[in-house]
Scaffold this active site. Structure first.
Site, PDB file in Angstrom:
ATOM      1  CG  HIS A 182     -12.223  35.730   4.528  1.00 15.82           C
ATOM      2  ND1 HIS A 182     -11.780  35.304   5.755  1.00 15.82           N
ATOM      3  CD2 HIS A 182     -12.945  34.697   4.003  1.00 15.82           C
ATOM      4  CE1 HIS A 182     -12.218  34.088   5.979  1.00 15.82           C
ATOM      5  NE2 HIS A 182     -12.916  33.682   4.941  1.00 15.82           N
ATOM      6  N   GLY A 187      -9.508  29.070   1.265  1.00 13.83           N
ATOM      7  CA  GLY A 187      -8.189  28.779   1.811  1.00 13.83           C
ATOM      8  C   GLY A 187      -7.673  29.835   2.771  1.00 13.83           C
ATOM      9  CG  ASN A 188      -9.430  33.640   2.912  1.00 14.80           C
ATOM     10  OD1 ASN A 188      -8.647  34.456   2.472  1.00 14.80           O
ATOM     11  ND2 ASN A 188     -10.556  33.313   2.274  1.00 14.80           N
ATOM     12  N   GLY A 192      -3.903  31.831   6.815  1.00  9.28           N
ATOM     13  CA  GLY A 192      -3.643  32.670   7.981  1.00  9.28           C
ATOM     14  C   GLY A 192      -2.818  31.954   9.020  1.00  9.28           C
ATOM     15  CE1 TYR A 224     -13.172  29.440  11.802  1.00 12.68           C
ATOM     16  CE2 TYR A 224     -13.599  27.392  12.958  1.00 12.68           C
ATOM     17  CZ  TYR A 224     -13.127  28.069  11.857  1.00 12.68           C
ATOM     18  OH  TYR A 224     -12.587  27.381  10.803  1.00 12.68           O
TER      19      TYR A 224
END
Length: 338
Positions: A182, A187-188, A192, A224
């Site tokens: 992270h 905006g991660n 990604g 997730y």
């Protein structure tokens, strides 16, 4: 201290992953043989819009494909300014997509600067504070301390540059490790997913235009969950399996559309052409088709198109909503352009 020579992300290559790599490789070959260059160029714009919508929708952006298309065309859109800025940034980032090299760290920082411009302070720079990943009010992942981020990212990029694994595997491992670190304040997630697409596109250009983001959006709970399970196991295999399954489904749909396009009825084809790149309600569609009898419209046009996944509802959880509208799926877009 970082040790690039020994750094190895923890992951296990099981039989499911190896089978998915083989299946995707075969599908990529079949799709490439079916798709001519002119059709691929036409499809790029459609899929780019779907990709942008999918990636930003995962982060809570509410703009539709129609609104994103309008922004892309320079038209005025009434929407929250932040959401419009997110779309403009994503369009600008994908315009630069072909210029970036996945193993170059400065390119990733530049991409983040474009993707998050005017949205956060220090866009294009690694974070200076701690961050956690939240699920509701619960912290599900505490990222490594900020002072470790530069070394961790340096290790990750070195591994990416020297890895001998298949790009399908390296891209998924990079994606997971990136989310674990992270590295940015915000905006991660979108970074990604963007960087996995970039790694894959350097293997095969098909992945520059495949709207995998839309499938991730449709399965974001599983996305997730796979991230969390990989962290729990200290092994990114669950995430690799999820991403490869998602990629496989996206390519399989694209191949199937090419192979079964001639089976669509004339009525459904007319409906697909009437919708085009818009989102239309039942009354608008009936008017465009020159129909006045609603049961005929539903029986011969609307229901078959929905059943065979040529079109989808904009409000799938409220099928009888008076504001319900319909748009083409990726499969429908491909047929329209074939």
């Amino acid at each position: 201290m970082s040790n690039q020579n020994s750094y190895q992300p923890p992951y296990t290559l099981n039989s499911v992953i190896l089978r998915l790599v083989a299946d995707i490789s075969e599908l990529v070959g079949r799709f490439s043989a079916l798709t001519d260059l002119s059709q691929a160029l036409q499809l790029r714009r459609v899929n780019r819009i779907r990709t942008i919508r999918g990636s930003l929708a995962i982060e809570g952006n509410t703009l539709s494909e129609t609104q994103i298309t309008a922004i892309l065309d320079g038209k005025r859109v009434i929407a929250p300014p932040r959401e419009i800025q997110e779309v403009r940034n994503a369009i600008a980032a994908y315009d630069r997509f072909d210029t970036w090299q996945p193993e170059v760290e400065d390119d990733l920082l530049e991409a983040h600067g474009i993707l998050m411009a005017a949205l956060i302070d220090k866009a294009g720079a690694y974070r200076f504070g701690g961050v956690g990943v939240m699920a509701g009010s619960q912290v599900v992942h505490m990222a490594p301390p900020a002072d470790r981020v530069p070394a961790l990212m340096c290790d990750l990029f070195h591994w990416l540059a020297v890895s001998q694994e298949h790009p399908l595997i390296t891209s998924s491992v990079f994606h997971y490790e990136f989310e674990f670190i992270h590295p940015f304040a915000d905006g991660n997630g979108r970074m990604g997913r963007l960087w996995q697409s970039l790694i894959l596109a350097r293997w095969n250009p098909l992945f520059a235009d495949l709207p995998v983001e839309s499938l991730v959006f449709e399965n974001q709970a599983e996305y997730y969950q796979a991230l969390q399970e990989s962290t729990r196991q200290t092994d990114s295999a669950p995430f690799i399996e999820f991403m490869l399954s998602t990629l496989c489904a996206a390519i399989r749909e694209a191949v199937a559309t090419d192979q079964v396009g001639d089976q669509v009825t004339d009525q459904v084809l007319t409906l697909i052409e009437a919708i085009g790149t818009d989102e239309l309600g039942s009354k608008e569609l009936m008017k465009a088709l020159g129909l006045s009898h609603r049961p005929t419209f539903r029986k011969n046009y609307l229901n078959p198109a929905l059943k065979d996944n040529w079109i989808e509802r904009t409000q799938p959880d409220s099928p009888r909503s008076p504001t319900q509208r319909y748009r083409l799926t990726g499969k429908g877009h491909r047929l329209l352009l074939s």
